[in-house]
Write an enzyme that holds these catalytic residues in place. Sequence first.
Site, PDB file in Angstrom:
ATOM      1  N   ASP A  40       0.865  -1.192   0.000  1.00 27.94           N
ATOM      2  CA  ASP A  40       0.000   0.000   0.000  1.00 27.94           C
ATOM      3  C   ASP A  40       0.895   1.232   0.000  1.00 27.94           C
ATOM      4  OD1 ASP A  40      -1.930   2.107   0.876  1.00 27.94           O
ATOM      5  OD2 ASP A  40      -3.267   0.380   1.152  1.00 27.94           O
ATOM      6  N   ASN A 101      -4.174   4.955 -12.332  1.00 30.55           N
ATOM      7  CA  ASN A 101      -4.060   4.150 -11.108  1.00 30.55           C
ATOM      8  C   ASN A 101      -4.848   2.849 -11.176  1.00 30.55           C
ATOM      9  OD1 ASN A 101      -2.651   4.129  -8.682  1.00 30.55           O
ATOM     10  ND2 ASN A 101      -4.490   4.649  -7.521  1.00 30.55           N
ATOM     11  N   TYR A 150     -14.482   6.259 -13.342  1.00 27.71           N
ATOM     12  CA  TYR A 150     -14.164   5.236 -12.329  1.00 27.71           C
ATOM     13  C   TYR A 150     -14.680   3.864 -12.781  1.00 27.71           C
ATOM     14  CZ  TYR A 150     -14.812   2.445  -8.108  1.00 27.71           C
ATOM     15  OH  TYR A 150     -14.829   1.417  -7.202  1.00 27.71           O
ATOM     16  N   PHE A 178     -21.349  -3.458  -4.390  1.00 24.30           N
ATOM     17  CA  PHE A 178     -22.250  -2.318  -4.451  1.00 24.30           C
ATOM     18  C   PHE A 178     -21.690  -1.297  -3.449  1.00 24.30           C
ATOM     19  CE2 PHE A 178     -25.597  -3.179  -7.611  1.00 24.30           C
ATOM     20  CZ  PHE A 178     -24.979  -4.289  -8.165  1.00 24.30           C
ATOM     21  N   ILE A 216     -27.408  16.843   0.066  1.00 21.33           N
ATOM     22  CA  ILE A 216     -28.023  15.769  -0.724  1.00 21.33           C
ATOM     23  C   ILE A 216     -27.836  16.147  -2.195  1.00 21.33           C
ATOM     24  CG2 ILE A 216     -30.176  14.604  -1.324  1.00 21.33           C
ATOM     25  CD1 ILE A 216     -31.162  15.041   1.499  1.00 21.33           C
ATOM     26  N   PHE A 217     -27.160  15.261  -2.924  1.00 25.45           N
ATOM     27  CA  PHE A 217     -26.873  15.544  -4.339  1.00 25.45           C
ATOM     28  C   PHE A 217     -28.045  15.105  -5.215  1.00 25.45           C
ATOM     29  CE2 PHE A 217     -22.280  14.691  -2.963  1.00 25.45           C
ATOM     30  CZ  PHE A 217     -22.036  16.032  -2.697  1.00 25.45           C
ATOM     31  N   ARG A 230     -29.191   3.257  -3.386  1.00 25.11           N
ATOM     32  CA  ARG A 230     -28.006   2.405  -3.428  1.00 25.11           C
ATOM     33  C   ARG A 230     -28.242   1.174  -2.560  1.00 25.11           C
ATOM     34  NH1 ARG A 230     -27.206   5.287  -6.922  1.00 25.11           N
ATOM     35  NH2 ARG A 230     -25.402   6.598  -7.456  1.00 25.11           N
ATOM     36  N   GLY A 293     -22.088  11.831 -12.859  1.00 24.42           N
ATOM     37  CA  GLY A 293     -21.644  10.438 -12.853  1.00 24.42           C
ATOM     38  C   GLY A 293     -22.462   9.514 -11.967  1.00 24.42           C
TER      39      GLY A 293
HETATM   40  N1  NAD Z   1     -15.925   1.815  -1.174  1.00 28.08           N
HETATM   41  C1  NAD Z   1     -16.834   1.299  -2.008  1.00 28.08           C
HETATM   42  O1  NAD Z   1     -18.052   1.487  -1.840  1.00 28.08           O
HETATM   43  C2  NAD Z   1     -16.402   0.445  -3.159  1.00 28.08           C
HETATM   44  C3  NAD Z   1     -17.381  -0.097  -4.000  1.00 28.08           C
HETATM   45  C4  NAD Z   1     -16.988  -0.884  -5.082  1.00 28.08           C
HETATM   46  C5  NAD Z   1     -15.644  -1.164  -5.283  1.00 28.08           C
HETATM   47  N2  NAD Z   1     -14.707  -0.630  -4.458  1.00 28.08           N
HETATM   48  C6  NAD Z   1     -13.304  -0.939  -4.717  1.00 28.08           C
HETATM   49  O2  NAD Z   1     -12.744  -1.563  -3.556  1.00 28.08           O
HETATM   50  C7  NAD Z   1     -11.359  -1.237  -3.429  1.00 28.08           C
HETATM   51  C8  NAD Z   1     -11.099  -0.687  -2.050  1.00 28.08           C
HETATM   52  O3  NAD Z   1     -11.914   0.469  -1.851  1.00 28.08           O
HETATM   53  P1  NAD Z   1     -11.841   1.306  -0.501  1.00 28.08           P
HETATM   54  O4  NAD Z   1     -13.132   1.981  -0.347  1.00 28.08           O
HETATM   55  O5  NAD Z   1     -11.304   0.436   0.572  1.00 28.08           O
HETATM   56  O6  NAD Z   1     -10.759   2.397  -0.915  1.00 28.08           O
HETATM   57  P2  NAD Z   1      -9.504   2.937  -0.089  1.00 28.08           P
HETATM   58  O7  NAD Z   1      -9.049   4.182  -0.789  1.00 28.08           O
HETATM   59  O8  NAD Z   1      -9.823   3.040   1.359  1.00 28.08           O
HETATM   60  O9  NAD Z   1      -8.434   1.788  -0.279  1.00 28.08           O
HETATM   61  C9  NAD Z   1      -7.571   1.710  -1.396  1.00 28.08           C
HETATM   62  C10 NAD Z   1      -6.149   1.508  -0.865  1.00 28.08           C
HETATM   63  O10 NAD Z   1      -5.276   1.377  -1.970  1.00 28.08           O
HETATM   64  C11 NAD Z   1      -4.116   2.162  -1.733  1.00 28.08           C
HETATM   65  N3  NAD Z   1      -3.599   2.531  -3.059  1.00 28.08           N
HETATM   66  C12 NAD Z   1      -4.248   3.253  -4.009  1.00 28.08           C
HETATM   67  N4  NAD Z   1      -3.470   3.366  -5.093  1.00 28.08           N
HETATM   68  C13 NAD Z   1      -2.329   2.686  -4.836  1.00 28.08           C
HETATM   69  C14 NAD Z   1      -1.145   2.439  -5.583  1.00 28.08           C
HETATM   70  N5  NAD Z   1      -0.981   2.933  -6.810  1.00 28.08           N
HETATM   71  N6  NAD Z   1      -0.149   1.706  -5.008  1.00 28.08           N
HETATM   72  C15 NAD Z   1      -0.306   1.211  -3.749  1.00 28.08           C
HETATM   73  N7  NAD Z   1      -1.400   1.409  -3.006  1.00 28.08           N
HETATM   74  C16 NAD Z   1      -2.400   2.138  -3.545  1.00 28.08           C
HETATM   75  C17 NAD Z   1      -4.595   3.344  -0.897  1.00 28.08           C
HETATM   76  O11 NAD Z   1      -3.582   3.955  -0.124  1.00 28.08           O
HETATM   77  C18 NAD Z   1      -5.664   2.686  -0.033  1.00 28.08           C
HETATM   78  O12 NAD Z   1      -5.119   2.207   1.178  1.00 28.08           O
HETATM   79  C19 NAD Z   1     -11.065  -0.274  -4.565  1.00 28.08           C
HETATM   80  O13 NAD Z   1     -10.511  -0.994  -5.638  1.00 28.08           O
HETATM   81  C20 NAD Z   1     -12.435   0.267  -4.945  1.00 28.08           C
HETATM   82  O14 NAD Z   1     -12.478   0.676  -6.283  1.00 28.08           O
HETATM   83  C21 NAD Z   1     -15.053   0.167  -3.403  1.00 28.08           C
HETATM   84  O1  GDU Z   2     -22.398  14.035   0.636  1.00 25.53           O
HETATM   85  C1  GDU Z   2     -23.009  13.208  -0.053  1.00 25.53           C
HETATM   86  C2  GDU Z   2     -22.413  11.980  -0.440  1.00 25.53           C
HETATM   87  C3  GDU Z   2     -23.153  11.117  -1.238  1.00 25.53           C
HETATM   88  N1  GDU Z   2     -24.407  11.421  -1.613  1.00 25.53           N
HETATM   89  C4  GDU Z   2     -25.176  10.483  -2.446  1.00 25.53           C
HETATM   90  O2  GDU Z   2     -25.180   9.234  -1.774  1.00 25.53           O
HETATM   91  C5  GDU Z   2     -25.110   8.161  -2.717  1.00 25.53           C
HETATM   92  C6  GDU Z   2     -23.922   7.294  -2.394  1.00 25.53           C
HETATM   93  O3  GDU Z   2     -22.732   8.048  -2.650  1.00 25.53           O
HETATM   94  P1  GDU Z   2     -21.289   7.578  -2.184  1.00 25.53           P
HETATM   95  O4  GDU Z   2     -20.340   8.678  -2.556  1.00 25.53           O
HETATM   96  O5  GDU Z   2     -21.330   7.134  -0.773  1.00 25.53           O
HETATM   97  O6  GDU Z   2     -21.029   6.278  -3.039  1.00 25.53           O
HETATM   98  P2  GDU Z   2     -21.024   6.096  -4.625  1.00 25.53           P
HETATM   99  O7  GDU Z   2     -22.312   5.424  -4.998  1.00 25.53           O
HETATM  100  O8  GDU Z   2     -20.696   7.328  -5.341  1.00 25.53           O
HETATM  101  O9  GDU Z   2     -19.751   5.179  -4.835  1.00 25.53           O
HETATM  102  C7  GDU Z   2     -19.423   4.040  -4.074  1.00 25.53           C
HETATM  103  O10 GDU Z   2     -20.031   2.928  -4.626  1.00 25.53           O
HETATM  104  C8  GDU Z   2     -19.771   2.799  -5.992  1.00 25.53           C
HETATM  105  C9  GDU Z   2     -20.666   1.750  -6.465  1.00 25.53           C
HETATM  106  O11 GDU Z   2     -21.986   2.282  -6.394  1.00 25.53           O
HETATM  107  C10 GDU Z   2     -18.296   2.665  -6.258  1.00 25.53           C
HETATM  108  O12 GDU Z   2     -17.809   1.410  -6.499  1.00 25.53           O
HETATM  109  C11 GDU Z   2     -17.390   3.516  -5.422  1.00 25.53           C
HETATM  110  O13 GDU Z   2     -16.103   2.962  -5.251  1.00 25.53           O
HETATM  111  C12 GDU Z   2     -17.910   3.834  -4.095  1.00 25.53           C
HETATM  112  O14 GDU Z   2     -17.255   4.990  -3.659  1.00 25.53           O
HETATM  113  C13 GDU Z   2     -25.003   8.814  -4.096  1.00 25.53           C
HETATM  114  O15 GDU Z   2     -26.265   8.867  -4.644  1.00 25.53           O
HETATM  115  C14 GDU Z   2     -24.536  10.236  -3.805  1.00 25.53           C
HETATM  116  O16 GDU Z   2     -24.976  11.193  -4.730  1.00 25.53           O
HETATM  117  C15 GDU Z   2     -25.010  12.614  -1.238  1.00 25.53           C
HETATM  118  O17 GDU Z   2     -26.149  12.893  -1.590  1.00 25.53           O
HETATM  119  N2  GDU Z   2     -24.282  13.466  -0.474  1.00 25.53           N
END
Ligand code: NAD
Ligand code: GDU
Length: 339
Positions: A40, A101, A150, A178, A216-217, A230, A293
């Site tokens: 990481d 990335n 993304y 999700f 709220i977006f 979601r 998006g």
């Molecule tokens: N959070 C969500 O709702 C969600 C939903 C769907 C998919 N994902 C995927 O799950 C994975 C983890 O998400 P998360 O929410 O834990 O994100 P996060 O940002 O907390 O974790 C990602 C980690 O990867 C490390 N990292 C990023 N780029 C790097 C690089 N080039 N080299 C080394 N380390 C690197 C960061 O420092 C971080 O610790 C991601 O691939 C994300 O796309 C997340």
């Molecule tokens: O301050 C905020 C933040 C979010 N939202 C809304 O809440 C919902 C969830 O938003 P998040 O930013 O929590 O999550 P996303 O759906 O944008 O994205 C997350 O889930 C995705 C899959 O849906 C991706 O994989 C991504 O990595 C992960 O960040 C969206 O409708 C967004 O518009 C708001 O209204 N206000």
Amino acid sequence: MQEVTESTKGPILVTGGAGYIGSHTVKHLLAQGEQLVVLDNLSMGHAEAVPEGVTLVEGELMDAVLVDWLFTEYKPEAVLHFAASAFVGESVDEPLKYYKNNVVAPLTLLDAMKKHGTLRIVFSSTCATYGNPQFVPMDESHPQVPVNPYGASKLMLERVIQDCEVAWGVKSVFLRYFNASGCDFEGMIGEDHEPESHLIPRILMALRGEIESMTIFGTDYPTADGTCIRDYIHVNDLASAHALALNYLRGGGESTAVNLGTGRGFSVKEIIATAESVTGLKVPVTFGPRRAGDPPELVANPAKAKSVLGWEAQIKDPRQHVESAWKWMTGPKGGRYSK
Ligand SMILES: NC(=O)c1ccc[n+]([C@@H]2O[C@H](COP(=O)([O-])OP(=O)(O)OC[C@H]3O[C@@H](n4cnc5c(N)ncnc54)[C@H](O)[C@@H]3O)[C@@H](O)[C@H]2O)c1
Ligand SMILES: O=c1ccn([C@@H]2O[C@H](COP(=O)(O)OP(=O)(O)O[C@H]3O[C@H](CO)[C@H](O)[C@H](O)[C@H]3O)[C@@H](O)[C@H]2O)c(=O)[nH]1
């Protein structure tokens, strides 16, 4: 399927294992007796989120020399690939960051896997690869037409991995999560992003006065209350899915893609109401325009994860998601790692 025994378990390389979902998965796998090494760069992750007993190599996925050394040194039998940039809104503003990335950097990883004969990968994909829903709930056959960079970057890496399977035999499980939410119930690890853009933490930050209000977006979506829907999947459920995916590949399973969700959707307003009910506090809210998006509704059909991996979400009530996130935020670490 071959049986997985202690003697057939080798070391696992976890990229992004110091991040939110990665660290919860590392905790879960460590408890199952796995040998783990985390790579990481700590751009978003935290050294403190990696438990004792797990080696953390602080470094960059794009660093071919380092990644090659990791494979020589630790000889991983499989990779869990979490490392990525993961904010939908940011990806619209900074697409090149996402393609670099999430598509270019992992090529270094795949090169090393090919060279060292590591032929198993569990990849953190996303429902954002589907784009706007053509039907809900979405199953894995839903067309993949991402509506933000993304989602497009994640879909590209799915394709790259599929092409590598044809060329040199790597087997993969694409876990299309999700919306990850909640934190470990002990309250010692959690979600700490800087900046934080996810819904539940933003709501709780507003409750704690860390931000003036949460916006709220969009309130004009074609949903019952006009806000986005979601499918919120608890991070500990995601962790257990990784353990099952790993053992599925170890057992000789064919490459597959599965949705990880609960099958139930909640609107932004419903999540706010849940947070108010859990905490007894009123969320200061403002109303803003739609965020670029954002699809209106993303809800999983998780049936395939059950039939293929034997996985099913256990933490389906959004109250538990909010309660665990609140525990992390109000616990000893106050929702922030020290480093
Ligand atoms: N959070 C969500 O709702 C969600 C939903 C769907 C998919 N994902 C995927 O799950 C994975 C983890 O998400 P998360 O929410 O834990 O994100 P996060 O940002 O907390 O974790 C990602 C980690 O990867 C490390 N990292 C990023 N780029 C790097 C690089 N080039 N080299 C080394 N380390 C690197 C960061 O420092 C971080 O610790 C991601 O691939 C994300 O796309 C997340
Ligand atoms: O301050 C905020 C933040 C979010 N939202 C809304 O809440 C919902 C969830 O938003 P998040 O930013 O929590 O999550 P996303 O759906 O944008 O994205 C997350 O889930 C995705 C899959 O849906 C991706 O994989 C991504 O990595 C992960 O960040 C969206 O409708 C967004 O518009 C708001 O209204 N206000």
